[in-house]
Design an enzyme around this catalytic site. Structure first.
Site: not given
Length: 198
Positions: A13, A95, A100, A102-105, A137
């Site tokens: 995101k 990354p 962005l 990434g971990g939450s996604s 997030d």
């Protein structure tokens, strides 16, 4: 649950704007943000393991399994439920520490995927509540819609932002989100609403 050969996407995101507008008594920051999904995605695959086993089969070396939010999401979903174990294979393309999400996604994709693979039939609201215990997030990614975000990240208003092309550039430096939010002078940034900037 049998081994699932499908790759489950975990999209990145962008915060089209992000303002910190206060801090709660428990230390959580209150924010205003406009969050938009982009096409860059991690991919996760899930493999059945004996009950009680939750493990990472593949993932980024720079993230220790002990702090991997994807594993924490699987454990949170399994707690108090009669479910098989799972091995999680993560192909990391977003990354790390790039802002962005990434971990939450990844965590949100674990919740959504295992809810389906384990036939738990939990609602999106229930998954979002579990997600909020993992990170601010995560509910945004669970719900899967671009949104205007307030509170600590749990107040989401779906919003159709104009479709645009974005160039994402990741410098060599990495920044911890936790460290940024703990910075003493960060609270002075962006007291006003950022709606006008979207």
């Amino acid at each position: 649950m049998k081994t699932d050969a499908l790759a489950w996407p975990a999209p990145a995101k962008l915060n089209l704007c992000l303002h910190i507008v206060g801090r709660r008594a428990d230390g959580y920051h209150l924010l205003q943000s406009a969050m938009q999904f982009v096409d860059l995605c991690d991919e996760l695959r899930f493999h059945e393991r004996p009950a009680g086993t939750i493990e990472r089969l593949a993932g980024p070396a720079e993230i220790p399994a002990a702090t991997d939010i994807a594993l924490k999401a699987a454990r949170a979903l399994a707690t108090g439920r009669d479910v098989p174990g799972v091995g999680i294979e993560l192909d990391k393309r977003i990354p790390v520490q790039g802002g962005l999400g990434g971990g939450s996604s990844d965590a949100a994709t674990v919740l959504v995927a295992l809810n389906a693979l384990w036939n738990l039939h939990l609602s999106v609201d229930e998954l979002a509540r579990i997600g909020l215990t993992l990170g601010a997030d995560v509910p945004f990614f669970v719900r899967g819609r671009a949104a205007w975000v307030e509170g600590i990240g749990e107040q989401l208003t779906p919003y159709d932002f104009p479709e645009r092309h974005y160039l994402i550039v990741k410098p060599e430096a990495s920044v911890s989100t936790a460290e940024i939010f703990q910075a003493a002078d960060y609270m002075e940034i962006g007291r006003a609403s950022c709606r006008e900037r979207v």
